[in-house]
Design a protein around this motif. Structure first.
Motif, PDB file in Angstrom:
ATOM      1  N   LEU A 256       0.296  -1.211  -0.020  1.00 16.88           N
ATOM      2  CA  LEU A 256       0.349  -0.080   0.322  1.00 16.88           C
ATOM      3  C   LEU A 256       0.617   1.360   0.084  1.00 16.88           C
ATOM      4  O   LEU A 256       0.305   2.514  -0.420  1.00 16.88           O
ATOM      5  N   ALA A 257       2.171   0.792   0.378  1.00 13.03           N
ATOM      6  CA  ALA A 257       2.815   2.500   0.624  1.00 13.03           C
ATOM      7  C   ALA A 257       3.203   2.693  -1.326  1.00 13.03           C
ATOM      8  O   ALA A 257       3.131   2.279  -2.074  1.00 13.03           O
ATOM      9  N   LEU A 258       3.585   4.373  -0.878  1.00 12.80           N
ATOM     10  CA  LEU A 258       4.331   5.025  -2.297  1.00 12.80           C
ATOM     11  C   LEU A 258       5.281   4.085  -2.423  1.00 12.80           C
ATOM     12  O   LEU A 258       5.894   3.098  -1.741  1.00 12.80           O
ATOM     13  N   SER A 259       6.171   4.167  -3.760  1.00 10.90           N
ATOM     14  CA  SER A 259       7.101   3.912  -3.708  1.00 10.90           C
ATOM     15  C   SER A 259       8.240   4.678  -3.996  1.00 10.90           C
ATOM     16  O   SER A 259       7.998   5.314  -3.368  1.00 10.90           O
ATOM     17  N   PRO A 260       9.454   4.310  -3.299  1.00 15.78           N
ATOM     18  CA  PRO A 260      10.996   5.029  -3.120  1.00 15.78           C
ATOM     19  C   PRO A 260      10.450   6.262  -3.801  1.00 15.78           C
ATOM     20  O   PRO A 260      11.195   6.967  -2.916  1.00 15.78           O
ATOM     21  N   ALA A 261      10.516   6.492  -5.030  1.00 13.45           N
ATOM     22  CA  ALA A 261      10.523   7.561  -5.853  1.00 13.45           C
ATOM     23  C   ALA A 261       9.797   8.538  -5.573  1.00 13.45           C
ATOM     24  O   ALA A 261       9.789   9.813  -4.594  1.00 13.45           O
ATOM     25  N   GLU A 262       8.114   8.090  -5.316  1.00 13.08           N
ATOM     26  CA  GLU A 262       6.789   8.455  -5.629  1.00 13.08           C
ATOM     27  C   GLU A 262       7.525   9.589  -3.593  1.00 13.08           C
ATOM     28  O   GLU A 262       7.000  10.167  -3.137  1.00 13.08           O
ATOM     29  N   SER A 263       7.910   8.591  -2.989  1.00 10.58           N
ATOM     30  CA  SER A 263       7.816   8.840  -1.064  1.00 10.58           C
ATOM     31  C   SER A 263       9.175   9.630  -1.277  1.00 10.58           C
ATOM     32  O   SER A 263       9.162  10.756  -0.531  1.00 10.58           O
ATOM     33  N   ARG A 264      10.053   9.570  -2.042  1.00  9.76           N
ATOM     34  CA  ARG A 264      11.529  11.156  -1.937  1.00  9.76           C
ATOM     35  C   ARG A 264      10.795  12.195  -1.905  1.00  9.76           C
ATOM     36  O   ARG A 264      10.429  13.810  -1.378  1.00  9.76           O
ATOM     37  N   LYS A 265       9.681  11.823  -3.572  1.00  7.55           N
ATOM     38  CA  LYS A 265       9.024  13.686  -3.774  1.00  7.55           C
ATOM     39  C   LYS A 265       7.873  13.937  -1.829  1.00  7.55           C
ATOM     40  O   LYS A 265       7.447  15.059  -2.244  1.00  7.55           O
ATOM     41  N   PHE A 266       7.507  12.779  -1.871  1.00 11.54           N
ATOM     42  CA  PHE A 266       6.582  13.550  -0.794  1.00 11.54           C
ATOM     43  C   PHE A 266       7.238  14.031   0.559  1.00 11.54           C
ATOM     44  O   PHE A 266       6.585  15.451   1.242  1.00 11.54           O
ATOM     45  N   ILE A 267       8.279  13.209   0.748  1.00  7.91           N
ATOM     46  CA  ILE A 267       9.389  13.702   1.789  1.00  7.91           C
ATOM     47  C   ILE A 267       9.856  15.524   1.416  1.00  7.91           C
ATOM     48  O   ILE A 267       9.892  16.368   2.911  1.00  7.91           O
ATOM     49  N   MET A 268       9.887  15.617  -0.071  1.00  9.00           N
ATOM     50  CA  MET A 268      10.806  16.887  -0.078  1.00  9.00           C
ATOM     51  C   MET A 268       9.344  17.732  -0.213  1.00  9.00           C
ATOM     52  O   MET A 268       9.629  19.213   0.117  1.00  9.00           O
TER      53      MET A 268
END
Length: 280
Positions: A256-268
């Motif tokens: 269910l989690a975002l992909s690593p790349a999408e997660s990086r965008k979210f943290i940014m």
């Protein structure tokens, strides 16, 4: 040794009994918390929290009090009785730490706070202070936690995956500058070849691991063990069937989690919001 006191009327519940004895000894000598702190070298607020039952303090503090009051090992014995499950918790945690240091790979799920292996010094200090540590004791605990980050450094470092519930990223530190540094540190760690960071958005719905922070360790003998922790307790799970059930729940969270790349965008995105905060 001072004469034995009658304990009739005192609490029979170990934690309350310990706090009562601390208060009795301090008031008997007409000491303020500040005076007690100055005499023993610990922060005065620690003794206040101990008397309120908010924390038990550590054995070093209790031994210092026994020496100061001339009560032999009375307070230490009461402390051990009051600690009870906490002492067992510490023993289990020490065993987990030994296994963590030898693990080939680690995967983690964070419910509400950044995992220790990814914390900055400021974040670690704020988290550990919530547990009642202060002064030199807090400094030692922070140094120990920051030292653990070395586990992820070097050519032989284990692989590490951490899934952060969105709550983790929406619960900032009081100091916004320190919070930005923590977010920047997550981005930096996520660039390491052996570290993967993912974010589980609230919109994904209720996760299988609803309120349980979990760490799984792949050991050199091929076994996998898990450390599960809530706000009140922690446990090392080694029984195969139990570990497999937890792993299945973790896999459902990962799906269910975002992909690593999408997660990086979210943290940014969180970092940009923190940088635009008008209060900073």
């Amino acid at each position: 040794m001072p004469p034995r006191r009658v304990v009739t009327g005192r609490s029979q519940e170990p934690r309350k009994r310990f706090a009562e004895e601390l208060r009795h000894l301090r008031l008997e000598r007409k000491l303020s918390f500040r005076a007690l702190g100055a005499a023993l070298g610990w922060d005065a607020t620690l003794f206040s929290k101990m008397e309120k039952g908010e924390t038990l303090g550590g054995p070093e503090v209790v031994q210092g009090l026994d020496t100061f009051y001339g009560t032999s090992d009375l307070l230490l014995v009461l402390w051990e009785l009051a600690a009870g499950d906490q002492s067992q918790f510490k023993e289990r945690y020490r065993r987990y730490m030994a296994l963590e240091a030898e693990a080939l790979s680690l995967w983690h799920y964070a419910v509400s706070i950044v995992p220790g292996l990814l914390q900055t010094e400021a974040y670690a200090r704020d988290v550990l202070a919530l547990g009642g540590a202060s002064g030199d004791a807090l400094t030692r605990e922070v140094e120990a936690r920051i030292g653990r980050r070395e586990l992820l450094v070097g050519d032989t470092a284990p692989t590490f995956r951490s899934i952060l519930c969105e709550t983790v990223l929406r619960t900032p530190l009081g100091d916004r500058k320190e919070w930005r540094e923590q977010l920047e540190h997550l981005l930096e760690m996520g660039e390491r070849r052996n570290v993967t960071i993912q974010v589980l958005r609230h919109s994904a719905g209720l996760p299988a691991l609803t309120n349980t922070q979990s760490m799984f360790l792949k050991l050199t003998d091929g076994r996998t063990v898990a450390w599960v922790e809530t706000a009140h307790s922690g446990d090392l799970v080694e029984e195969t069937a139990s570990v497999e059930r937890l792993q299945l729940a973790y896999d459902q969270v990962r799906d269910l989690a975002l992909s690593p790349a999408e997660s990086r965008k979210f943290i940014m995105q969180m970092l940009e919001e923190a940088a635009c905060d008008p209060s900073t």
